[in-house]
Design a protein around this motif. Structure first.
Motif, mmCIF file in Angstrom:
data_model
loop_
_atom_site.group_PDB
_atom_site.id
_atom_site.type_symbol
_atom_site.label_atom_id
_atom_site.label_comp_id
_atom_site.label_asym_id
_atom_site.label_seq_id
_atom_site.Cartn_x
_atom_site.Cartn_y
_atom_site.Cartn_z
ATOM 1 N N TYR A 119 0.849 -1.182 0.000
ATOM 2 C CA TYR A 119 0.000 0.000 0.000
ATOM 3 C C TYR A 119 0.890 1.239 0.000
ATOM 4 C CZ TYR A 119 -3.719 -3.257 1.222
ATOM 5 O OH TYR A 119 -4.612 -4.298 1.216
ATOM 6 N N THR A 133 -3.172 -4.816 7.750
ATOM 7 C CA THR A 133 -3.654 -5.406 6.501
ATOM 8 C C THR A 133 -4.673 -6.488 6.844
ATOM 9 O OG1 THR A 133 -2.213 -7.341 6.160
ATOM 10 C CG2 THR A 133 -1.286 -5.166 5.616
ATOM 11 N N MET A 213 -9.807 -1.104 7.353
ATOM 12 C CA MET A 213 -9.926 -2.107 6.317
ATOM 13 C C MET A 213 -10.827 -3.212 6.837
ATOM 14 S SD MET A 213 -5.962 -2.487 5.053
ATOM 15 C CE MET A 213 -6.445 -3.287 3.529
ATOM 16 N N GLY A 226 -10.511 -1.703 1.278
ATOM 17 C CA GLY A 226 -9.601 -0.830 1.995
ATOM 18 C C GLY A 226 -9.490 0.522 1.335
#
Length: 296
Positions: A119, A133, A213, A226
């Motif tokens: 990301y 994550t 997320m 996300g």
């Protein structure tokens, strides 16, 4: 602040003794306390929880395993900590009376350097290896039930949650589950057939590090939502989550999005089986999914 997983909070309902790693006490100290507890139990039934947090960062540790701590990468340090923790767990198991049920699990996984650049607009803060994550290395954890000479080796492929441990433990000790308790009985552990449909959908959220997320999984399919868009993976064909299929299979992504909390499937939306879609592709009735980064 002690690292206290939600699972340990629910165990308060059983008045179970919990040896926590308050202020991240080393496993060597906590296991020694557990050995003292076990040595005086005799034939008295007991339920003991031992929480070990040595695999949480920072990754320093025994110099004989790590060596020069200024040189070794984070994977090397993690492995050294794991080896040291392994030895402490062996001490704990050796001190446990024969015939005792042993349950091993974790509240989350750890991501090291697998996806540091995943990301680019959400850079990972230094020293953060969890909670940022929704990939399997952070979500998937071990769950092992073991009782010497009483259980045949068996691996269950269906999803399970930490919440499912408590009702299973109550069944093992022949106590009724508490009314309104979350979780489902892990019938594979006690060798019984399920009394009702089993959990088919798992939802996960991360909102403590970076942008929120969330993810939902049904069968082999997993959708991640996300700050940088939607990701879709088939965990059978692509367990490493390397090939985003959201644009290739938008109908599956939409189906999973309706399973997210707060979402609702429109009454007129066509419905199909996610598992059937996987079967068709595995049987060659549709194009195969990418495997190991290659389009086949």
């Amino acid at each position: 602040r002690p690292h206290r997983p939600l699972l340990l909070t629910t165990l308060n309902l059983l008045n179970a003794p919990v040896l926590m790693t308050r202020n991240r006490r080393p496993a060597t100290t906590v296991v020694t306390e557990a050995q003292s507890f076990l040595s005086v139990q005799g034939q008295t039934p007991f339920f003991l929880v031992v929480q070990l947090a040595d695999l949480m960062p920072p990754y320093d540790g025994p110099s004989e395993l790590i060596g020069d701590q200024d040189v070794v990468d984070v994977e090397g340090r993690y492995t050294a900590k794991l080896q040291a923790l392994d030895a402490d767990i062996k001490r704990l198991i050796d001190a446990t009376p024969k015939g005792t049920w042993i349950i091993v699990t974790s509240d989350h996984g750890i991501a090291l350097s697998e996806r540091e650049a995943r990301y680019p607009n959400q850079p990972r803060a230094p020293g953060v290896y969890v909670g940022d994550t929704m990939y399997q290395e952070q979500l998937r954890v071990p769950l092992v039930f073991f009782k010497p000479r009483n259980l045949k080796p068996y691996t269950a492929l269906r999803p399970a949650r930490a919440y499912d441990i408590l009702p299973t433990v109550l069944k093992i000790i022949q106590e009724r589950a508490l009314e309104g308790m979350d979780g489902e009985l892990l019938h594979e552990v006690i060798g019984s057939a399920p009394e009702e449909d089993l959990l088919e959908v798992l939802v996960s959220e991360a909102n403590s590090v970076g942008e929120p997320m969330r993810a939902v999984r049904s069968g082999p399919w997993k959708l991640i939502e996300g700050p940088e868009g939607t990701e879709l993976y088939n965990l059978i064909m692509d367990p490493g989550e390397t090939m985003n299929l959201a644009s290739q299979s938008p109908e599956i992504a939409k189906e999973l999005s309706w399973l997210m909390p707060g979402s609702q499937r429109p009454a007129d939306a066509p419905k199909f089986s996610l598992d059937e879609t996987t079967r068709r592709r595995l049987d060659g009735e549709e194009g195969l999914l990418p495997v190991d980064g290659a389009v086949v």
